[in-house]
Design an enzyme around this catalytic site. Sequence first.
Site, PDB file in Angstrom:
ATOM      1  CG  ASP A  22      34.371  45.224  42.316  1.00  0.00           C
ATOM      2  OD1 ASP A  22      34.277  45.520  41.119  1.00  0.00           O
ATOM      3  OD2 ASP A  22      33.578  44.459  42.875  1.00  0.00           O
ATOM      4  N   GLY A  48      41.253  47.442  42.377  1.00  0.00           N
ATOM      5  CA  GLY A  48      42.267  47.995  41.478  1.00  0.00           C
ATOM      6  C   GLY A  48      41.695  48.663  40.242  1.00  0.00           C
ATOM      7  CG  ASN A  52      25.892  44.782  39.598  1.00  0.00           C
ATOM      8  OD1 ASN A  52      26.944  45.193  39.101  1.00  0.00           O
ATOM      9  ND2 ASN A  52      25.711  43.510  39.886  1.00  0.00           N
ATOM     10  CE1 TYR A  53      26.580  40.827  44.819  1.00  0.00           C
ATOM     11  CE2 TYR A  53      27.022  40.762  42.470  1.00  0.00           C
ATOM     12  CZ  TYR A  53      26.571  40.144  43.621  1.00  0.00           C
ATOM     13  OH  TYR A  53      26.117  38.864  43.566  1.00  0.00           O
ATOM     14  CE1 TYR A  98      31.015  42.073  46.566  1.00  0.00           C
ATOM     15  CE2 TYR A  98      31.378  44.036  45.243  1.00  0.00           C
ATOM     16  CZ  TYR A  98      31.138  42.678  45.330  1.00  0.00           C
ATOM     17  OH  TYR A  98      31.023  41.933  44.189  1.00  0.00           O
ATOM     18  CG  HIS A 108      31.230  37.727  44.767  1.00  0.00           C
ATOM     19  ND1 HIS A 108      30.856  39.006  44.445  1.00  0.00           N
ATOM     20  CD2 HIS A 108      30.149  36.956  44.516  1.00  0.00           C
ATOM     21  CE1 HIS A 108      29.605  39.014  44.027  1.00  0.00           C
ATOM     22  NE2 HIS A 108      29.153  37.775  44.057  1.00  0.00           N
ATOM     23  CD  GLU A 131      58.624  35.197  47.644  1.00  0.00           C
ATOM     24  OE1 GLU A 131      57.653  35.911  47.878  1.00  0.00           O
ATOM     25  OE2 GLU A 131      59.686  35.633  47.198  1.00  0.00           O
ATOM     26  CG  ASP A 137      58.810  43.056  58.081  1.00  0.00           C
ATOM     27  OD1 ASP A 137      57.676  42.797  58.539  1.00  0.00           O
ATOM     28  OD2 ASP A 137      59.157  44.200  57.725  1.00  0.00           O
TER      29      ASP A 137
HETATM   30 CU   LIG Z   1      27.315  37.347  43.569  1.00  0.00          CU
END
Ligand SMILES: [Cu+2]
Length: 676
Positions: free
Chosen positions: A322, A324, A405-406, A408, A458, A505, A606
Amino acid sequence: MESDVSDVIEREPQSAVQTGRVIRHPLDPLSVEEIAAACALVRATAASAADCRFPIVRLEEPTKQELRAHGGGDALPRLAFVVTLDIVSGEAIEHIVDLGRGIIVQRKVLPNREAPYGQPPVMLEEFFRCEAIVKADAGWRAAMRRRGLSEQEIELVQVDPFSSGFFDLSFERGARIVRAISYFREHPQDNAYAHPIEGVVAVVDLIAGKVADLTDADPIVPIPRKKRNYGAHENANPRAGIKPLHIEQPEGPSFRVDGWQVEWQKWRFRVGFTPREGLVLHQLAYQDGERERSLIHRASVTEMVVPYADPSANHFWKSAFDAGEYGLGMLANALELGCDCLGTIHYFDVPAADSKGEPFVMQNAICMHEEDYGIIWKHYEFRNGLFEVRRSRRLVISFFATVGNYDYGFYWYLYQDGTVQLETKLTGIIQTTAVMPGETYRWGGMVDDNLGGPTHQHFFNARLHMDIDGGGNTVSEHEFVPRPWGRDNPHGNVFDTTSRMLACERDAARIANGETGRFWKISNPNVTNAVGGSPAYKLVVNPSPLMLAQEGSFVRSRGGFATRHVWVTPYDPAEKYASGDYPNVHAGGDGLPRYIQQNRSIDNADIVVWHSFGHTHVCKPEDFPVMPVEYAGFMLKPVGFFAGNAAGDLAPERNARSVLSGDSVAGNSGAGCCHG
Ligand SMILES: [Cu+2]
C-alpha cells in the site's frame, strides 16, 4: 546540533518571505510553489507535456550529515525528487530538481522494462482509466452476462483496480498493469463488497489501454445479493443511551507549533510528510534537564504488504504494497469533514502534486492533539498515608489513509516518561468472496450467506533512523532464560537475561520470541549513563506471525521485509524503503533482504532499525460490513536513558485532593484518586 537547526526556523517561520524567496527549514515538505516550480521545470523537458504524469513528487531530504552541517550555519539547497511517467510510451524518469537554481541536476530513465522490473505507483487517475478499459472490453462484458447481469446492471458494476502482483507471465514483464476485480451494486451507494463477482479477473495494461488477459473461471458462483450497508442513513434503529462526552481544554493545548516544528512536554520534533509514507517524524529529541537529547533522526512507515491466502482466481495474486504501490500519503484522508479526535486539535495541511503535476493542498491531512491516558504512576504508602498519583498525558500525531476497501490509521504517541509508540489501526471493509450456496468457504471465514472473507496478513514496516544521544548506536538482543539448578541457583528461582551484540547486518535480521521475551536495545556505547552503562531505548515488539507464504513464492520474495521482525542496516540514503524503491509489478528480491547482503558493520554506527509487525486476519462475521478497528504496533521505551523515572517531576492534577497521614482513607486505598 538539533537545537541550532531549530533556532533557524524559530526566527524564520514557514511562511516568511525574504527577498522574494521563502526561507524554509531543510526538512519542511515541499510547498505549493516549490511543487509547481519543480513540475513545470520537469514538464518542459518531457517528450510530450500532454502525456507526462507525476506519480511521485516529494522533497529530496538532506542527509543527516548535511543537516548537521546546516546546523553549523551552511545553507542547504532545496531539492525536489520528481518521477514522471509518459502514459503513451510508458517511460518513467527520475529527476532531482534544485529549486534554488531552477535546474534539473539529475535525470535517470528507470530500467523498468528489464528484470526485476518495477513501476512507479498506481495513480488515482489510473483507477478511473482502469474501470473505463474494463467496461469497454467485450470479453469482460460477456463474463458479466454469463453471471446473469443485464446491460444496465453491468454499468453499475464496481471495478476495483488492484496492484497486480507478479508471476513472471509474459504480459507482466516490464508492463504497467493492474488486476481488476468486479462487484455488483444495486445502486451507486450500495456496499459492493457484499456482492463480489467470483471468477472474473481482468489484467489491464494501463499503457496499451487494453485488457491484456481475462480470467472467466468455471464453475459460475452466484453473486451474493444480500444487502449489507452500514451508512448512518441505512440504520433505522441506532443504539441509544450515549450521553455527550466533551473534552475541554479551556487554556488551550500544551503543545507549541512553529511551522512544521512541535514542542510538547520536553519533546521536540519536526513533522514531515511524503507521498509514499505519509507522516514522518524528524529529529525527535527530549529535553533532559539542561540537555536536549536526540532519540530518532527520522521515523516513518515505509511499506506495507497484505498477502492473501486463497489459491483461487480472484485472490491468489492479491498482495497490495500500500505504500510503494499506491502511496499512503497520496491516499491520506483530508479530515476537514470531521475528525475522529477529541480535544483541541492542530491540523497540518500538506501540499501535494496531482498526477498532472498540479499542486494542491491536502487539508487537515495530519491531526495532532493531546489525550488523557489514565495513570502514569501511583503509590499509596499505607504506613504513613502518603498517596501520590499522576495522570498520563500523551501527544498523538496521526493520519488515516484509505487504500481501496481498507482504511489504515497511523498514530504516533509520545508519553511524558519518554516512551514512544506507533499504533496502526486497521479498519474499513474486508476483501470478500462469493461462496457456492450450500458450501462453506475453504480459504477463510464465512461472514454472511454465501459470502466469505479470505484469510490474509497485514504487514507494516517502520523505519527508525536512530540517533540515541546523537552518536554511534549499537543494537543488542536480549532474552530471558531459566538458570539450571546449581550452587548459584540453590532455590531454583534464578533466571538470566542474555545479551548479544548484533555486529553485522546479516546477524541482525531477527525474529521475535514471546516465550523468551526477546527484546532489542538500541544504545549509544559512547556515552555513560547514571548507573555506569550506556543510555538505551528498548524496542518492544508484539510477537506475531511473519510472512506465511512459501519460500520460493513470488509474494515472499517481493515482500521479503516481512520475513523478519527486526532488521538493522547502517544508514545509506539510497536505502529508503523496506520493499525497495518500486515494488509495483516488481519481480522481487529488493529492499531489506538485498540491503543486508552487503553485511556491513552496524556496531557503533549511524544505524537504521527496521521493524516489521502486523496482523494475521482470519475473517469472521463481526468484520462485516465494516470492521471494528484491529491494532498492531510497537513501543520504544527508555532503558537506562534517564537517571530515574522521567515522569517523576509531574505535578498532581490541580483539583487532586491531597491525602496525607491522618486523613481518613474512606473504605480503600483508592481514595483520593482524582480523575480530573
Ligand atoms: Cu485484514
